[in-house]
Design a protein around this motif. Structure first.
Motif, PDB file in Angstrom:
ATOM      1  N   VAL A  28       0.843  -1.186   0.000  1.00  0.00           N
ATOM      2  CA  VAL A  28       0.000   0.000   0.000  1.00  0.00           C
ATOM      3  C   VAL A  28       0.883   1.243   0.000  1.00  0.00           C
ATOM      4  O   VAL A  28       1.986   1.239   0.548  1.00  0.00           O
ATOM      5  CB  VAL A  28      -0.968   0.028   1.208  1.00  0.00           C
ATOM      6  N   LEU A  29       0.388   2.277  -0.637  1.00  0.00           N
ATOM      7  CA  LEU A  29       1.063   3.572  -0.662  1.00  0.00           C
ATOM      8  C   LEU A  29       0.313   4.510   0.256  1.00  0.00           C
ATOM      9  O   LEU A  29      -0.896   4.739   0.066  1.00  0.00           O
ATOM     10  CB  LEU A  29       1.086   4.127  -2.086  1.00  0.00           C
ATOM     11  N   LEU A  30       0.986   5.032   1.250  1.00  0.00           N
ATOM     12  CA  LEU A  30       0.390   6.003   2.155  1.00  0.00           C
ATOM     13  C   LEU A  30       0.787   7.397   1.688  1.00  0.00           C
ATOM     14  O   LEU A  30       1.959   7.775   1.758  1.00  0.00           O
ATOM     15  CB  LEU A  30       0.862   5.772   3.593  1.00  0.00           C
ATOM     16  N   ASP A  31      -0.183   8.132   1.182  1.00  0.00           N
ATOM     17  CA  ASP A  31      -0.018   9.483   0.644  1.00  0.00           C
ATOM     18  C   ASP A  31       0.731   9.491  -0.685  1.00  0.00           C
ATOM     19  O   ASP A  31       1.545   8.600  -0.971  1.00  0.00           O
ATOM     20  CB  ASP A  31       0.663  10.424   1.644  1.00  0.00           C
ATOM     21  N   CYS A  32       0.424  10.513  -1.470  1.00  0.00           N
ATOM     22  CA  CYS A  32       1.068  10.690  -2.769  1.00  0.00           C
ATOM     23  C   CYS A  32       1.201  12.191  -3.005  1.00  0.00           C
ATOM     24  O   CYS A  32       0.463  12.780  -3.791  1.00  0.00           O
ATOM     25  CB  CYS A  32       0.250  10.029  -3.877  1.00  0.00           C
ATOM     26  N   ALA A  55      -3.122  -0.592  -3.257  1.00  0.00           N
ATOM     27  CA  ALA A  55      -4.069   0.394  -2.752  1.00  0.00           C
ATOM     28  C   ALA A  55      -3.338   1.677  -2.403  1.00  0.00           C
ATOM     29  O   ALA A  55      -2.120   1.675  -2.159  1.00  0.00           O
ATOM     30  CB  ALA A  55      -4.820  -0.133  -1.528  1.00  0.00           C
ATOM     31  N   LEU A  56      -4.089   2.752  -2.367  1.00  0.00           N
ATOM     32  CA  LEU A  56      -3.576   4.068  -1.986  1.00  0.00           C
ATOM     33  C   LEU A  56      -4.386   4.565  -0.795  1.00  0.00           C
ATOM     34  O   LEU A  56      -5.621   4.523  -0.820  1.00  0.00           O
ATOM     35  CB  LEU A  56      -3.701   5.033  -3.168  1.00  0.00           C
ATOM     36  N   VAL A  71      -5.173  11.361  -9.525  1.00  0.00           N
ATOM     37  CA  VAL A  71      -4.655  11.051 -10.862  1.00  0.00           C
ATOM     38  C   VAL A  71      -4.014   9.670 -10.860  1.00  0.00           C
ATOM     39  O   VAL A  71      -4.241   8.852 -11.758  1.00  0.00           O
ATOM     40  CB  VAL A  71      -3.634  12.117 -11.308  1.00  0.00           C
ATOM     41  N   LEU A  72      -3.225   9.385  -9.838  1.00  0.00           N
ATOM     42  CA  LEU A  72      -2.572   8.088  -9.727  1.00  0.00           C
ATOM     43  C   LEU A  72      -3.597   6.970  -9.588  1.00  0.00           C
ATOM     44  O   LEU A  72      -3.474   5.918 -10.236  1.00  0.00           O
ATOM     45  CB  LEU A  72      -1.623   8.067  -8.529  1.00  0.00           C
ATOM     46  N   ALA A  73      -4.605   7.173  -8.731  1.00  0.00           N
ATOM     47  CA  ALA A  73      -5.612   6.136  -8.509  1.00  0.00           C
ATOM     48  C   ALA A  73      -6.323   5.771  -9.807  1.00  0.00           C
ATOM     49  O   ALA A  73      -6.581   4.595 -10.085  1.00  0.00           O
ATOM     50  CB  ALA A  73      -6.621   6.609  -7.471  1.00  0.00           C
ATOM     51  N   LYS A  74      -6.608   6.787 -10.614  1.00  0.00           N
ATOM     52  CA  LYS A  74      -7.275   6.528 -11.896  1.00  0.00           C
ATOM     53  C   LYS A  74      -6.324   5.888 -12.897  1.00  0.00           C
ATOM     54  O   LYS A  74      -6.665   4.918 -13.572  1.00  0.00           O
ATOM     55  CB  LYS A  74      -7.829   7.834 -12.457  1.00  0.00           C
ATOM     56  N   LYS A  75      -5.110   6.394 -12.963  1.00  0.00           N
ATOM     57  CA  LYS A  75      -4.122   5.891 -13.927  1.00  0.00           C
ATOM     58  C   LYS A  75      -3.745   4.441 -13.639  1.00  0.00           C
ATOM     59  O   LYS A  75      -3.621   3.617 -14.562  1.00  0.00           O
ATOM     60  CB  LYS A  75      -2.870   6.772 -13.881  1.00  0.00           C
ATOM     61  N   ALA A  76      -3.542   4.127 -12.368  1.00  0.00           N
ATOM     62  CA  ALA A  76      -3.086   2.792 -11.980  1.00  0.00           C
ATOM     63  C   ALA A  76      -4.225   1.875 -11.546  1.00  0.00           C
ATOM     64  O   ALA A  76      -3.971   0.747 -11.099  1.00  0.00           O
ATOM     65  CB  ALA A  76      -2.057   2.908 -10.863  1.00  0.00           C
ATOM     66  N   ASN A  77      -5.459   2.377 -11.648  1.00  0.00           N
ATOM     67  CA  ASN A  77      -6.640   1.590 -11.267  1.00  0.00           C
ATOM     68  C   ASN A  77      -6.540   1.093  -9.830  1.00  0.00           C
ATOM     69  O   ASN A  77      -6.734  -0.093  -9.540  1.00  0.00           O
ATOM     70  CB  ASN A  77      -6.829   0.412 -12.222  1.00  0.00           C
ATOM     71  N   LEU A  78      -6.236   2.022  -8.922  1.00  0.00           N
ATOM     72  CA  LEU A  78      -6.084   1.687  -7.515  1.00  0.00           C
ATOM     73  C   LEU A  78      -7.286   2.161  -6.709  1.00  0.00           C
ATOM     74  O   LEU A  78      -7.774   3.283  -6.914  1.00  0.00           O
ATOM     75  CB  LEU A  78      -4.836   2.369  -6.941  1.00  0.00           C
ATOM     76  N   PRO A  79      -7.765   1.352  -5.770  1.00  0.00           N
ATOM     77  CA  PRO A  79      -8.742   1.880  -4.823  1.00  0.00           C
ATOM     78  C   PRO A  79      -8.048   2.898  -3.921  1.00  0.00           C
ATOM     79  O   PRO A  79      -6.886   2.711  -3.548  1.00  0.00           O
ATOM     80  CB  PRO A  79      -9.181   0.645  -4.039  1.00  0.00           C
ATOM     81  N   VAL A  80      -8.751   3.971  -3.586  1.00  0.00           N
ATOM     82  CA  VAL A  80      -8.157   5.005  -2.744  1.00  0.00           C
ATOM     83  C   VAL A  80      -8.971   5.113  -1.458  1.00  0.00           C
ATOM     84  O   VAL A  80     -10.197   5.258  -1.489  1.00  0.00           O
ATOM     85  CB  VAL A  80      -8.058   6.354  -3.486  1.00  0.00           C
ATOM     86  N   PHE A  81      -8.271   5.015  -0.338  1.00  0.00           N
ATOM     87  CA  PHE A  81      -8.901   4.996   0.982  1.00  0.00           C
ATOM     88  C   PHE A  81      -8.615   6.314   1.691  1.00  0.00           C
ATOM     89  O   PHE A  81      -7.473   6.761   1.766  1.00  0.00           O
ATOM     90  CB  PHE A  81      -8.347   3.841   1.813  1.00  0.00           C
ATOM     91  N   MET A  82      -9.659   6.922   2.255  1.00  0.00           N
ATOM     92  CA  MET A  82      -9.522   8.177   3.013  1.00  0.00           C
ATOM     93  C   MET A  82     -10.790   8.401   3.815  1.00  0.00           C
ATOM     94  O   MET A  82     -11.800   7.716   3.614  1.00  0.00           O
ATOM     95  CB  MET A  82      -9.261   9.354   2.072  1.00  0.00           C
ATOM     96  N   ARG A 100     -12.957   4.474  -1.202  1.00  0.00           N
ATOM     97  CA  ARG A 100     -13.359   3.679  -0.038  1.00  0.00           C
ATOM     98  C   ARG A 100     -13.198   4.558   1.204  1.00  0.00           C
ATOM     99  O   ARG A 100     -12.126   5.142   1.412  1.00  0.00           O
ATOM    100  CB  ARG A 100     -12.486   2.428   0.105  1.00  0.00           C
ATOM    101  N   ILE A 101     -14.219   4.633   2.026  1.00  0.00           N
ATOM    102  CA  ILE A 101     -14.205   5.541   3.177  1.00  0.00           C
ATOM    103  C   ILE A 101     -13.662   4.839   4.416  1.00  0.00           C
ATOM    104  O   ILE A 101     -14.029   3.703   4.733  1.00  0.00           O
ATOM    105  CB  ILE A 101     -15.625   6.080   3.453  1.00  0.00           C
TER     106      ILE A 101
END
Length: 257
Positions: A28-32, A55-56, A71-82, A100-101
């Motif tokens: 997982v990547l924490l922050d970008c 995941a991001l 942009v990264l989440a869309k480009k890399a097709n990653l779910p983004v959690f926040m 994802r909340i």
């Protein structure tokens, strides 16, 4: 379990956490807080590509953390959690990404990684910080908070590794050319931890399992690695060189738990 910082500071933040169980690996990547191109360059430096991420996670909406996350989440097709507050503040709620909340105090499993979000006092919409675990070992991350709370010290107790904000030296900040309003914001209870405040927080944490201690989110104008290391080492009971530092340019290399 291993982790690496791709950079830490007001110009951008990103951290990779990886857990391998048998033949499976979760990252997982924490922050970008960097541009997509810069993030790609920094990932390659530690032997990774976008396709290696699962995941991001975003701590809050400030630019040095959210950066190019959407942009990264869309480009890399990653779910983004926040958090929902971060989603509203960053525009992630508009349907462009797989959002994802997260809720403070509600853990979730991302593959082989246990993610434990917790709330912190910071001048953002609904900021969260995190503890990551593989079920046996725990990595605590605290990079943006204005003050310590009993909740923070309880959550971070018993960690095997801790990435702890040491944003500024109080005297350097007071003597800086920053406007008075910015100085007050940084030093306030919703701002960032000073070296001595980080050291005081460390002193309240149960540290019997702690093997890695890293100072992070250092101000390039109002702090030095030497000052941050000295503050934490005095509490940890070690020599300053044993305290790691997450730099803006390099972050830090892979650390293994």
């Amino acid at each position: 379990m291993r982790f690496t910082s791709l950079g830490s500071g007001s110009e951008g933040n990103a951290l990779v956490v990886e857990v391998s169980e048998g033949a499976s690996t979760t990252r997982v990547l924490l922050d970008c807080g960097f541009s997509v191109r810069e993030l790609q360059r920094r990932l390659l430096r530690v032997g990774l590509e976008f396709a290696d991420l699962d995941a991001l996670i975003v701590t809050h909406e400030h630019t040095d953390h959210v950066g190019s996350s959407l942009v990264l989440a869309k480009k890399a097709n990653l779910p983004v959690f926040m958090s929902w507050g971060t989603a509203l503040a960053s525009g992630a709620d508009d349907g462009r990404v797989d959002l994802r909340i997260l809720w403070g105090g509600e853990a979730l499993a991302l593959g082989d990684i246990e993610v434990h979000p917790y709330t912190v006092p910071h001048d953002a919409r609904e900021p969260l910080q995190f503890v990551f675990s593989d079920g046996d070992r725990r990595l605590g991350v605290l990079t943006d908070t204005g003050c310590a709370t009993p909740h923070i010290t309880a959550v971070l107790g018993g960690c095997d590794a801790l990435i702890l904000e040491c944003n500024h030296d109080r005297q350097m900040l007071a003597a800086s050319r920053y406007p008075a309003s910015l100085k007050a914001r940084i030093a306030g209870d919703l701002g960032h931890l000073a070296n001595d405040a980080a050291a005081a927080l460390l002193g309240q944490i149960e540290r019997s399992h702690l093997k890695h201690l890293i100072a992070a989110h250092l101000s390039q104008q109002n702090n030095t690695a030497v000052l941050a290391q000295a503050a934490l080492a005095a509490v940890a009971g070690c020599v300053p060189d044993e305290i790691g530092v997450a730099t803006q340019a390099e972050g830090f290399g892979w650390r293994v738990l």
